[in-house]
Design a protein around this motif. Sequence first.
Motif, mmCIF file in Angstrom:
data_model
loop_
_atom_site.group_PDB
_atom_site.id
_atom_site.type_symbol
_atom_site.label_atom_id
_atom_site.label_comp_id
_atom_site.label_asym_id
_atom_site.label_seq_id
_atom_site.Cartn_x
_atom_site.Cartn_y
_atom_site.Cartn_z
ATOM 1 N N ALA A 78 14.588 -7.620 8.095
ATOM 2 C CA ALA A 78 13.230 -7.998 7.709
ATOM 3 C C ALA A 78 12.200 -7.617 8.765
ATOM 4 C CB ALA A 78 13.170 -9.501 7.447
ATOM 5 N N ALA A 129 7.199 -5.903 10.434
ATOM 6 C CA ALA A 129 7.764 -6.550 9.252
ATOM 7 C C ALA A 129 6.878 -6.380 8.022
ATOM 8 C CB ALA A 129 7.981 -8.039 9.539
ATOM 9 N N MET A 161 11.454 -11.856 1.647
ATOM 10 C CA MET A 161 12.516 -12.733 2.162
ATOM 11 C C MET A 161 12.307 -14.153 1.652
ATOM 12 S SD MET A 161 13.934 -12.896 6.055
ATOM 13 C CE MET A 161 15.400 -13.816 6.498
#
Length: 367
Positions: free
Chosen positions: A50, A72, A79
């Motif tokens: 991530a 990210a 996520m």
Amino acid sequence: MANVQLEEITRQFENVLAIENITFEVPDGQFWVLVGPSGCGKSTILRTIAGLESVSNGNLYIGDVLVNHVPARQRDVAMVFQNYALYPHMTVAENLSFGLRMRKADKATIERQVEKVARSLDIFHLLDRKPKQLSGGQQQRVALGRAIAREPKVFLLDEPLSNLDAQLRDDTRVQLKQLHQQLGITTIYVTHDQVEAMTLADQIVVLDRGRIQQIGEPQAIYAKPANRMVAMFLGNPPMNVFRTIYTGEGFQVGGQFLPCPSELQIRLPLVPAQTVDLGIRPEYVEFTNPKGTEDAESRGELRMEVSVVEPLGRETLVRGCLPESEVLLDVVAPSDWRGHPGDRIGIQFDLNQLFAFDPTTGDALYP
């Protein structure tokens, strides 16, 4: 959509090596599950993909693009965490649309996507509520929906069902599988629950102490575990594994005798007095008679003392040990089996279902 490739990924926190030389590739559109005991590195791998953790060594690719130094927010992954992390001041509709609004999607697209996701997760009737007005299961579905609404390249799930009760966990697991079949988004899912791993995964990655132990299809890993750790981790109840000594004709197990199958003898040359760990799954152990008999040993029958009886509805789990030994065993018995703690009974192994492991390394020796 995109594939995800990890090449010898290592992540170290000062003096702690969290994951080491992690290498695998998740093909576009597949559902992979990372499973293992607490502290094995599952969540660290997910957070590294991530972009929430940096890579100490190795290369990470998403859609064939090296992302080691990509922030990210630019990786186009979504996520979902164990805690739902919903915005308490926003309605369900506002939570679902948050990612789209941050991307400055047009109003019509946002409304269409929110309705589509809400209907697929059966939360359309909740769109005007705030998170505090929702049950835990409803909040989890909103968290999932917020990630799905963005239509990311990769979907990352970190134990998303662990806070739900058993029935809701089962229901949501089925919904997750159906959603993946509909959307086809590349998904990497972290859990310590082997049932979730076995039922959801196209492929399972079994981890222990920051290293990969085995990768494969769920049934393949269950049938042929690479080592003792994998054998005992996948399966509920877990595989029985016990220390034995080879006598030349069979094995001494807790002072009792177990014949050696001819195929095992051929494929795994053993010498008398050699120590070997044998394993057998509880479903391949059966009771022979309530009291045992004097000629039990000659027929390859062992005697077991019952410790605990756990009726489970369609079956009964019986836990016990070999008398005067430290060999513990689980047996899956029929639902109508009747026995009590303290009973000494005969048990018979299906010798064709035996496993053998190196007692030092734990590596599988047979089959």
